[in-house]
Write a protein that holds these residues in place. Structure first.
Motif, PDB file in Angstrom:
ATOM      1  N   MET A 120     -40.769 -11.736  -2.372  1.00 38.52           N
ATOM      2  CA  MET A 120     -40.505 -11.314  -0.997  1.00 38.52           C
ATOM      3  C   MET A 120     -40.840 -12.438  -0.016  1.00 38.52           C
ATOM      4  O   MET A 120     -41.921 -13.012  -0.096  1.00 38.52           O
ATOM      5  CB  MET A 120     -41.367 -10.097  -0.665  1.00 38.52           C
ATOM      6  CG  MET A 120     -40.565  -8.827  -0.514  1.00 38.52           C
ATOM      7  SD  MET A 120     -41.570  -7.541   0.189  1.00 38.52           S
ATOM      8  CE  MET A 120     -41.745  -6.447  -1.210  1.00 38.52           C
ATOM      9  N   ASP A 121     -39.910 -12.743   0.865  1.00 37.94           N
ATOM     10  CA  ASP A 121     -40.137 -13.772   1.878  1.00 37.94           C
ATOM     11  C   ASP A 121     -40.492 -13.103   3.199  1.00 37.94           C
ATOM     12  O   ASP A 121     -39.730 -12.280   3.699  1.00 37.94           O
ATOM     13  CB  ASP A 121     -38.872 -14.613   2.078  1.00 37.94           C
ATOM     14  CG  ASP A 121     -38.761 -15.675   1.008  1.00 37.94           C
ATOM     15  OD1 ASP A 121     -39.783 -15.938   0.358  1.00 37.94           O
ATOM     16  OD2 ASP A 121     -37.663 -16.212   0.823  1.00 37.94           O
ATOM     17  N   PHE A 122     -41.634 -13.473   3.743  1.00 36.41           N
ATOM     18  CA  PHE A 122     -42.057 -12.859   4.985  1.00 36.41           C
ATOM     19  C   PHE A 122     -41.808 -13.811   6.143  1.00 36.41           C
ATOM     20  O   PHE A 122     -41.913 -15.023   5.987  1.00 36.41           O
ATOM     21  CB  PHE A 122     -43.533 -12.507   4.922  1.00 36.41           C
ATOM     22  CG  PHE A 122     -43.808 -11.399   3.956  1.00 36.41           C
ATOM     23  CD1 PHE A 122     -43.653 -10.086   4.340  1.00 36.41           C
ATOM     24  CD2 PHE A 122     -44.181 -11.671   2.664  1.00 36.41           C
ATOM     25  CE1 PHE A 122     -43.875  -9.059   3.444  1.00 36.41           C
ATOM     26  CE2 PHE A 122     -44.416 -10.654   1.759  1.00 36.41           C
ATOM     27  CZ  PHE A 122     -44.261  -9.353   2.153  1.00 36.41           C
ATOM     28  N   SER A 123     -41.519 -13.224   7.296  1.00 38.06           N
ATOM     29  CA  SER A 123     -41.240 -14.063   8.458  1.00 38.06           C
ATOM     30  C   SER A 123     -42.531 -14.450   9.170  1.00 38.06           C
ATOM     31  O   SER A 123     -42.507 -15.182  10.142  1.00 38.06           O
ATOM     32  CB  SER A 123     -40.319 -13.310   9.418  1.00 38.06           C
ATOM     33  OG  SER A 123     -40.896 -12.059   9.753  1.00 38.06           O
ATOM     34  N   SER A 124     -43.668 -13.950   8.696  1.00 40.77           N
ATOM     35  CA  SER A 124     -44.941 -14.219   9.370  1.00 40.77           C
ATOM     36  C   SER A 124     -46.053 -14.288   8.344  1.00 40.77           C
ATOM     37  O   SER A 124     -46.137 -13.461   7.435  1.00 40.77           O
ATOM     38  CB  SER A 124     -45.199 -13.105  10.385  1.00 40.77           C
ATOM     39  OG  SER A 124     -46.580 -12.884  10.567  1.00 40.77           O
ATOM     40  N   LYS A 125     -46.916 -15.281   8.479  1.00 42.22           N
ATOM     41  CA  LYS A 125     -48.059 -15.440   7.559  1.00 42.22           C
ATOM     42  C   LYS A 125     -49.035 -14.287   7.704  1.00 42.22           C
ATOM     43  O   LYS A 125     -49.610 -13.815   6.728  1.00 42.22           O
ATOM     44  CB  LYS A 125     -48.802 -16.756   7.865  1.00 42.22           C
ATOM     45  CG  LYS A 125     -48.186 -17.969   7.212  1.00 42.22           C
ATOM     46  CD  LYS A 125     -48.697 -18.163   5.784  1.00 42.22           C
ATOM     47  CE  LYS A 125     -47.732 -19.030   4.991  1.00 42.22           C
ATOM     48  NZ  LYS A 125     -47.596 -18.660   3.595  1.00 42.22           N
ATOM     49  N   LEU A 126     -49.232 -13.834   8.946  1.00 43.24           N
ATOM     50  CA  LEU A 126     -50.149 -12.723   9.196  1.00 43.24           C
ATOM     51  C   LEU A 126     -49.686 -11.486   8.453  1.00 43.24           C
ATOM     52  O   LEU A 126     -50.459 -10.775   7.819  1.00 43.24           O
ATOM     53  CB  LEU A 126     -50.202 -12.409  10.698  1.00 43.24           C
ATOM     54  CG  LEU A 126     -50.890 -13.400  11.622  1.00 43.24           C
ATOM     55  CD1 LEU A 126     -50.649 -13.004  13.065  1.00 43.24           C
ATOM     56  CD2 LEU A 126     -52.378 -13.429  11.329  1.00 43.24           C
ATOM     57  N   LEU A 127     -48.374 -11.246   8.532  1.00 40.83           N
ATOM     58  CA  LEU A 127     -47.784 -10.086   7.867  1.00 40.83           C
ATOM     59  C   LEU A 127     -47.937 -10.231   6.363  1.00 40.83           C
ATOM     60  O   LEU A 127     -48.357  -9.302   5.664  1.00 40.83           O
ATOM     61  CB  LEU A 127     -46.306  -9.988   8.245  1.00 40.83           C
ATOM     62  CG  LEU A 127     -45.526  -8.840   7.620  1.00 40.83           C
ATOM     63  CD1 LEU A 127     -46.026  -7.503   8.128  1.00 40.83           C
ATOM     64  CD2 LEU A 127     -44.037  -8.965   7.921  1.00 40.83           C
TER      65      LEU A 127
ATOM     66  N   GLN B 166     -53.286  -5.091  -3.098  1.00 39.73           N
ATOM     67  CA  GLN B 166     -54.350  -5.211  -4.094  1.00 39.73           C
ATOM     68  C   GLN B 166     -54.908  -3.840  -4.476  1.00 39.73           C
ATOM     69  O   GLN B 166     -55.614  -3.715  -5.457  1.00 39.73           O
ATOM     70  CB  GLN B 166     -55.505  -6.068  -3.550  1.00 39.73           C
ATOM     71  CG  GLN B 166     -55.137  -7.503  -3.254  1.00 39.73           C
ATOM     72  CD  GLN B 166     -54.568  -8.195  -4.470  1.00 39.73           C
ATOM     73  OE1 GLN B 166     -53.360  -8.319  -4.625  1.00 39.73           O
ATOM     74  NE2 GLN B 166     -55.422  -8.596  -5.381  1.00 39.73           N
TER      75      GLN B 166
ATOM     76  N   LEU C  97     -45.880  -3.078   2.397  1.00 44.68           N
ATOM     77  CA  LEU C  97     -45.124  -3.476   3.588  1.00 44.68           C
ATOM     78  C   LEU C  97     -44.844  -2.264   4.473  1.00 44.68           C
ATOM     79  O   LEU C  97     -44.996  -2.315   5.696  1.00 44.68           O
ATOM     80  CB  LEU C  97     -43.809  -4.144   3.168  1.00 44.68           C
ATOM     81  CG  LEU C  97     -42.880  -4.588   4.296  1.00 44.68           C
ATOM     82  CD1 LEU C  97     -43.548  -5.625   5.185  1.00 44.68           C
ATOM     83  CD2 LEU C  97     -41.577  -5.144   3.746  1.00 44.68           C
TER      84      LEU C  97
ATOM     85  N   VAL D  42     -48.073  -1.285   6.234  1.00 40.89           N
ATOM     86  CA  VAL D  42     -48.462  -2.250   7.265  1.00 40.89           C
ATOM     87  C   VAL D  42     -47.533  -2.130   8.484  1.00 40.89           C
ATOM     88  O   VAL D  42     -47.997  -2.133   9.632  1.00 40.89           O
ATOM     89  CB  VAL D  42     -48.454  -3.678   6.672  1.00 40.89           C
ATOM     90  CG1 VAL D  42     -48.515  -4.713   7.753  1.00 40.89           C
ATOM     91  CG2 VAL D  42     -49.611  -3.852   5.700  1.00 40.89           C
TER      92      VAL D  42
ATOM     93  N   GLU E 152     -53.050  -8.152   0.896  1.00 37.36           N
ATOM     94  CA  GLU E 152     -54.339  -7.464   0.746  1.00 37.36           C
ATOM     95  C   GLU E 152     -54.126  -5.978   0.470  1.00 37.36           C
ATOM     96  O   GLU E 152     -54.837  -5.383  -0.325  1.00 37.36           O
ATOM     97  CB  GLU E 152     -55.209  -7.653   1.997  1.00 37.36           C
ATOM     98  CG  GLU E 152     -55.721  -9.075   2.207  1.00 37.36           C
ATOM     99  CD  GLU E 152     -56.645  -9.555   1.086  1.00 37.36           C
ATOM    100  OE1 GLU E 152     -57.194  -8.722   0.347  1.00 37.36           O
ATOM    101  OE2 GLU E 152     -56.809 -10.785   0.956  1.00 37.36           O
ATOM    102  N   MET E 153     -53.142  -5.394   1.149  1.00 31.81           N
ATOM    103  CA  MET E 153     -52.868  -3.975   0.951  1.00 31.81           C
ATOM    104  C   MET E 153     -52.386  -3.725  -0.476  1.00 31.81           C
ATOM    105  O   MET E 153     -52.730  -2.713  -1.079  1.00 31.81           O
ATOM    106  CB  MET E 153     -51.797  -3.549   1.963  1.00 31.81           C
ATOM    107  CG  MET E 153     -51.687  -2.079   2.176  1.00 31.81           C
ATOM    108  SD  MET E 153     -53.213  -1.349   2.816  1.00 31.81           S
ATOM    109  CE  MET E 153     -52.649  -0.647   4.336  1.00 31.81           C
TER     110      MET E 153
ATOM    111  N   ASN F 177     -50.074 -11.870   4.651  1.00 27.20           N
ATOM    112  CA  ASN F 177     -51.467 -11.728   4.255  1.00 27.20           C
ATOM    113  C   ASN F 177     -51.887 -10.260   4.234  1.00 27.20           C
ATOM    114  O   ASN F 177     -52.514  -9.785   3.275  1.00 27.20           O
ATOM    115  CB  ASN F 177     -52.326 -12.526   5.241  1.00 27.20           C
ATOM    116  CG  ASN F 177     -53.700 -12.794   4.692  1.00 27.20           C
ATOM    117  OD1 ASN F 177     -53.900 -12.711   3.483  1.00 27.20           O
ATOM    118  ND2 ASN F 177     -54.639 -13.086   5.556  1.00 27.20           N
ATOM    119  N   ALA F 178     -51.499  -9.522   5.280  1.00 24.78           N
ATOM    120  CA  ALA F 178     -51.847  -8.099   5.357  1.00 24.78           C
ATOM    121  C   ALA F 178     -51.197  -7.343   4.198  1.00 24.78           C
ATOM    122  O   ALA F 178     -51.827  -6.499   3.559  1.00 24.78           O
ATOM    123  CB  ALA F 178     -51.404  -7.516   6.693  1.00 24.78           C
TER     124      ALA F 178
END
Lengths: 206, 206
Positions: free
Chosen positions: B1-8, B17, B27, B30, B14-15, B10-11
């Motif tokens: 999955m390619d995310f448009s934001s590093k913050l997203l 996990q 996703l 979040v 972690e979720m 990362n969240a």
């Protein structure tokens, strides 16, 4: 459910506020975190808080982005005259994964749904209209889900754009690749016959 | 999955996990939080962090508790001579919900499982043995799940307690109330016949 600890009860309550997570699942998740190193809970909490407080949306397409303009909008190789209108950033990710699309996006943030109290003003529709009126966009691909709300939103956008001369299209509806005809619903099958395409064109995959 | 934001990204990482939560579900969760007021994410993060850093376990039964002794252990009305040995605090909640049990508990924190690297020293077995040797306990109800790990743990505890004179029992295995015989597995059905009980006794529900 009776909890032996207020802290536990509170954590389970907050976890169960997430969609699709009931009290039992929430308890399972929370107890899992308790068995893991403290670091993991800390990382999760920090990642969520950081995202929520620092999240930015691209000024042009409203996709989530860490910069003012997202990577797609700021990529000069993408075709800025083509804009695909989607509901959600998940749709952007899904279309990007196909590798077939080289235009830009516009994330509406939902659909018009009077039942859920979502009107055009709650979405980014006016920003889309303005973008079109500025003149750079030549074609708008409406890629909303084909529900009543999706159709309403499509129609609303279509009406608002009357007279701007922009070309509007919608993604093809039909039988999914690999699906068997006998299991398809009548509406989809009917549409796939009405909107049939020349056989030679059906292989184009560039 | 390619995310448009590093913050997203990362969240979501972690979720995901958490057990049973894949990337897609993470996703979805979040993005849900992003649509809710900031307050909700804050509450969730705080509740998890607080629980993880401030959690306490009852000194006597190892149940999660906000006090040194949990509510059950410190309740003088409970029968301290009867101890039910369970795997997890969820089992305590399940048994408490029946309203049928007036004794105390002992939470092991898992089962002996060589495959998962769980030995007796990783559980609260020695604390249980000490509790029994102190003499107050007269009967131990072993209420672990009936898997190979559960049986191993039961047998280990049983062996350790040889010579202490404590009575050990295990919960009844049989056909669940409301179940049909023809769908029951052979082992359960066989056991339910071997361990049959007098008909008059089967109604007692005090």
């Amino acid at each position: 459910m009776d909890f032996s600890s207020k802290l536990l009860e509170n954590a389970v309550y907050e976890m169960s506020q997430l969609p699709g997570i009931g009290k039992r699942t929430a308890l399972r998740l929370v107890l899992h975190l308790l068995k893991q190193p403290e670091r993991q809970t800390e990382n999760l909490s920090n990642a969520l808080t950081k995202l929520r407080t620092m999240v930015q949306f691209c000024k042009k397409c409203h996709n989530i982005s860490d910069t003012v303009l997202c990577e797609i909008c700021s990529n000069p190789k993408r075709d800025a005259s083509l804009v695909c209108v989607v509901e959600d950033i998940r749709d952007v990710m899904a279309i990007e994964n196909t590798g077939q699309y080289r235009g830009l996006y516009h994330v509406l943030g939902g659909k018009i749904s009077p039942i859920e109290g979502m009107g055009p003003q709650d979405l980014t529709i006016y920003s889309l209209i303005n973008k079109v009126k500025e003149g750079e966009v030549q074609e708008l691909i409406l890629a909303l889900s084909s529900t009543m709300e999706g159709d309403t939103t499509n129609f609303y956008i279509f009406k608002q754009l009357e007279g701007t001369g922009v070309k509007t299209s919608t993604i093809a509806r039909g039988i999914a690749v690999g699906d068997e005809l006998e299991y398809a619903d009548e509406v989809t099958l009917g549409r796939s016959i009405l909107n049939r395409i020349p056989f030679e064109g059906s292989f184009s995959n560039k």
